[in-house]
Scaffold this motif. Structure first.
Motif, mmCIF file in Angstrom:
data_model
loop_
_atom_site.group_PDB
_atom_site.id
_atom_site.type_symbol
_atom_site.label_atom_id
_atom_site.label_comp_id
_atom_site.label_asym_id
_atom_site.label_seq_id
_atom_site.Cartn_x
_atom_site.Cartn_y
_atom_site.Cartn_z
ATOM 1 N N ASP A 242 -5.802 3.273 8.722
ATOM 2 C CA ASP A 242 -7.354 3.592 8.614
ATOM 3 C C ASP A 242 -7.580 2.639 7.183
ATOM 4 O O ASP A 242 -8.645 2.214 7.237
ATOM 5 C CB ASP A 242 -7.689 5.080 8.167
ATOM 6 C CG ASP A 242 -7.592 5.756 9.573
ATOM 7 O OD1 ASP A 242 -7.411 5.333 10.595
ATOM 8 O OD2 ASP A 242 -7.641 7.283 9.349
ATOM 9 N N ALA A 243 -6.726 2.798 6.390
ATOM 10 C CA ALA A 243 -7.017 2.008 4.931
ATOM 11 C C ALA A 243 -6.794 0.563 5.353
ATOM 12 O O ALA A 243 -7.548 -0.215 4.422
ATOM 13 C CB ALA A 243 -5.513 2.488 4.141
ATOM 14 N N HIS A 244 -6.027 0.142 6.274
ATOM 15 C CA HIS A 244 -6.262 -1.255 6.639
ATOM 16 C C HIS A 244 -7.034 -1.566 7.806
ATOM 17 O O HIS A 244 -7.168 -2.762 8.392
ATOM 18 C CB HIS A 244 -4.688 -1.871 6.884
ATOM 19 C CG HIS A 244 -4.011 -1.698 5.593
ATOM 20 N ND1 HIS A 244 -3.314 -0.363 5.138
ATOM 21 C CD2 HIS A 244 -3.758 -2.548 4.581
ATOM 22 C CE1 HIS A 244 -2.654 -0.715 4.129
ATOM 23 N NE2 HIS A 244 -2.721 -1.990 3.845
ATOM 24 N N HIS A 245 -7.803 -0.647 8.242
ATOM 25 C CA HIS A 245 -9.042 -0.994 9.442
ATOM 26 C C HIS A 245 -8.258 -1.510 10.675
ATOM 27 O O HIS A 245 -8.759 -2.472 11.265
ATOM 28 C CB HIS A 245 -10.052 -1.901 8.747
ATOM 29 C CG HIS A 245 -10.543 -1.659 7.308
ATOM 30 N ND1 HIS A 245 -11.326 -0.350 7.567
ATOM 31 C CD2 HIS A 245 -10.596 -2.004 6.522
ATOM 32 C CE1 HIS A 245 -11.699 -0.143 6.130
ATOM 33 N NE2 HIS A 245 -11.191 -1.201 5.394
ATOM 34 N N ILE A 246 -7.179 -0.831 11.035
ATOM 35 C CA ILE A 246 -6.316 -1.240 12.402
ATOM 36 C C ILE A 246 -6.093 -0.065 12.975
ATOM 37 O O ILE A 246 -6.033 1.277 12.316
ATOM 38 C CB ILE A 246 -5.185 -1.972 11.869
ATOM 39 C CG1 ILE A 246 -4.238 -1.354 11.063
ATOM 40 C CG2 ILE A 246 -5.526 -3.628 11.299
ATOM 41 C CD1 ILE A 246 -2.864 -1.971 10.835
ATOM 42 N N SER A 247 -5.788 -0.174 14.290
ATOM 43 C CA SER A 247 -5.520 1.069 14.937
ATOM 44 C C SER A 247 -4.025 1.560 14.792
ATOM 45 O O SER A 247 -3.279 0.721 14.221
ATOM 46 C CB SER A 247 -5.522 0.619 16.465
ATOM 47 O OG SER A 247 -4.910 -0.235 16.883
ATOM 48 N N TYR B 57 0.929 -1.091 -0.048
ATOM 49 C CA TYR B 57 0.026 -0.107 -0.085
ATOM 50 C C TYR B 57 0.800 1.238 0.154
ATOM 51 O O TYR B 57 0.603 2.303 -0.780
ATOM 52 C CB TYR B 57 -0.893 0.008 1.102
ATOM 53 C CG TYR B 57 -1.686 1.191 1.275
ATOM 54 C CD1 TYR B 57 -2.988 1.309 0.836
ATOM 55 C CD2 TYR B 57 -1.420 2.452 2.038
ATOM 56 C CE1 TYR B 57 -3.746 2.603 0.843
ATOM 57 C CE2 TYR B 57 -1.934 3.520 2.433
ATOM 58 C CZ TYR B 57 -3.330 3.394 1.509
ATOM 59 O OH TYR B 57 -4.236 4.634 1.759
ATOM 60 N N THR C 109 -1.759 -0.672 16.565
ATOM 61 C CA THR C 109 -1.384 -2.043 16.193
ATOM 62 C C THR C 109 -0.576 -1.973 14.787
ATOM 63 O O THR C 109 0.312 -2.705 14.861
ATOM 64 C CB THR C 109 -2.677 -2.593 15.484
ATOM 65 O OG1 THR C 109 -3.731 -2.839 16.831
ATOM 66 C CG2 THR C 109 -2.448 -4.006 14.728
ATOM 67 N N ARG D 110 -1.273 7.404 10.061
ATOM 68 C CA ARG D 110 -2.738 7.249 10.363
ATOM 69 C C ARG D 110 -3.522 6.892 8.957
ATOM 70 O O ARG D 110 -4.471 6.054 9.246
ATOM 71 C CB ARG D 110 -3.199 8.547 10.994
ATOM 72 C CG ARG D 110 -4.709 9.026 11.007
ATOM 73 C CD ARG D 110 -5.391 7.856 12.028
ATOM 74 N NE ARG D 110 -4.763 8.045 13.423
ATOM 75 C CZ ARG D 110 -5.142 7.400 14.311
ATOM 76 N NH1 ARG D 110 -5.968 6.364 13.952
ATOM 77 N NH2 ARG D 110 -4.968 7.608 15.419
ATOM 78 N N THR D 111 -3.026 7.448 7.977
ATOM 79 C CA THR D 111 -3.800 7.091 6.778
ATOM 80 C C THR D 111 -3.697 5.568 6.382
ATOM 81 O O THR D 111 -4.590 4.849 6.033
ATOM 82 C CB THR D 111 -3.514 8.066 5.618
ATOM 83 O OG1 THR D 111 -2.047 7.958 5.255
ATOM 84 C CG2 THR D 111 -3.838 9.448 5.616
#
Length: 344
Positions: free
Chosen positions: A244-249, A227, A252, A240-241
């Protein structure tokens, strides 16, 4: 370059090509009974790439009907799983009573220790051959519960979204451009391919918890890195982006990279700087301003880019460009002197 073995039937006259292919199939680790409507002129090719943990085989042929029979299994059982990515053509596959269509851009999965059938042929206008990339995975190498794998035999999995798309891109890249890698890269590439395949199969089992934690981590790291490579020129690319793109905190994401001996921000910065350094040294880009090159790779602030570049390489971006130009001139001058000496 990655070591590769190739079998190309077109080196023989048309009437001998199918026999050559049958001989190849008979010598593989999991032989098949093969028939073809194009047996009179079977123009086909197979490229074998050994990556240690797994083996890749890229196939091209006009049409093929193949059966793995119980008799053939008794004669040779290497205990392999077969994960097949169809890159062009259509057909059908079946194992253990499950029958599926074969479609371009999708995976099918088999156990070579059990009978199965495959029918595959070209169908697109202008195409004379069907193509696929086969991943051979030893039973012992796949860290998933063997008793649960039967749920996937003969079934289809997407190769155009999520982990399926990432694995498909990996297979196409490695088999299509072996010259871009060194022989010593084979083992690491095999580990990456096995991790992606394991996670894809685990997801399709609806049992991601069956996939070992470290395998899931490495597969997710590979996904994140891919990515970052795709979005490197986006000035908004940041931890942060990416999270968010991988739906993790964000936490994490940072933990993922702890084992990589770097941070997400450093990984992004180092890749951007490496791309800038490459472009600054490129004579074809000599006319482009330094800031244009920096902006192309996500550096929106000129002063910040200069500081980061100097910290990484011990010189300014302009000095890097000038040094590359001097080196190029020295090489050209040396070549001219050598050519002059030869002429004399």
């Amino acid at each position: 370059m990655l070591p590769r073995n190739t079998v190309d039937t077109t080196v023989l006259p048309p009437g001998e090509r199918f026999g050559m292919w049958l001989d190849l199939v008979a010598r593989t680790s999991a032989p098949l009974r093969v028939e073809s409507a194009h047996a009179a002129d079977f123009a086909a090719r197979a490229d074998f790439t050994d990556l240690g943990a797994i083996q890749l085989v890229e196939y091209r042929y006009p049409s093929l009907d193949a059966t793995r029979t119980r008799k053939l299994i008794r004669q040779s059982d290497p205990e392999l799983y077969v994960l097949a990515l169809t890159t062009s053509g259509i057909g059908t596959s079946s194992q253990d009573g499950r029958r599926s269509e074969i479609l371009a851009g999708e995976f099918t999965f088999y156990d070579a220790s059990r009978p199965h059938d495959v029918c595959h042929h070209a169908n697109e206008p202008g195409r004379t051959r069907a193509t696929s990339i086969i991943t051979l995975i030893p039973h012992a190498a796949l860290p998933l519960p063997p008793k649960r794998m039967a749920a996937l035999y003969g079934g289809r999995m997407s190769g155009s979204e999520g982990l399926g798309a990432l694995l498909a891109q990996f297979l196409i890249q490695v088999t299509g451009h072996p010259e871009q890698y060194h022989a010593v890269d084979a083992g690491r590439l095999g580990t990456v391919g096995l991790d992606l395949a394991t996670t894809l199969l685990g997801r399709n089992l609806v049992a991601e918890d069956a996939v070992p934690t470290e395998v899931r981590r490495r597969a997710l790291v590979t996904q994140v890195q891919a990515y970052v490579h795709r979005h490197l020129g986006d000035v908004t690319l940041a931890p942060r982006t990416v999270a968010d793109a991988h739906h993790i905190s964000l936490r994490t994401l940072h933990r993922l990279f702890e084992a990589e001996n770097t941070t997400v921000a450093a990984y992004i910065r180092d890749l951007r700087l490496a791309r800038c350094r490459r472009d600054l040294a490129d004579p074809a880009l000599r006319a482009q301003p330094v800031q244009v090159i920096a902006a192309r790779w996500g550096f929106g602030d000129k002063a910040h880019f200069s500081r980061a570049f100097r910290a990484a390489y011990g010189m300014s971006p302009q000095a890097c460009r000038d040094g590359a130009a001097v080196t190029a001139r020295d090489v050209n001058d040396l070549a001219s002197r050598v050519n002059s000496a030869r002429a004399d």
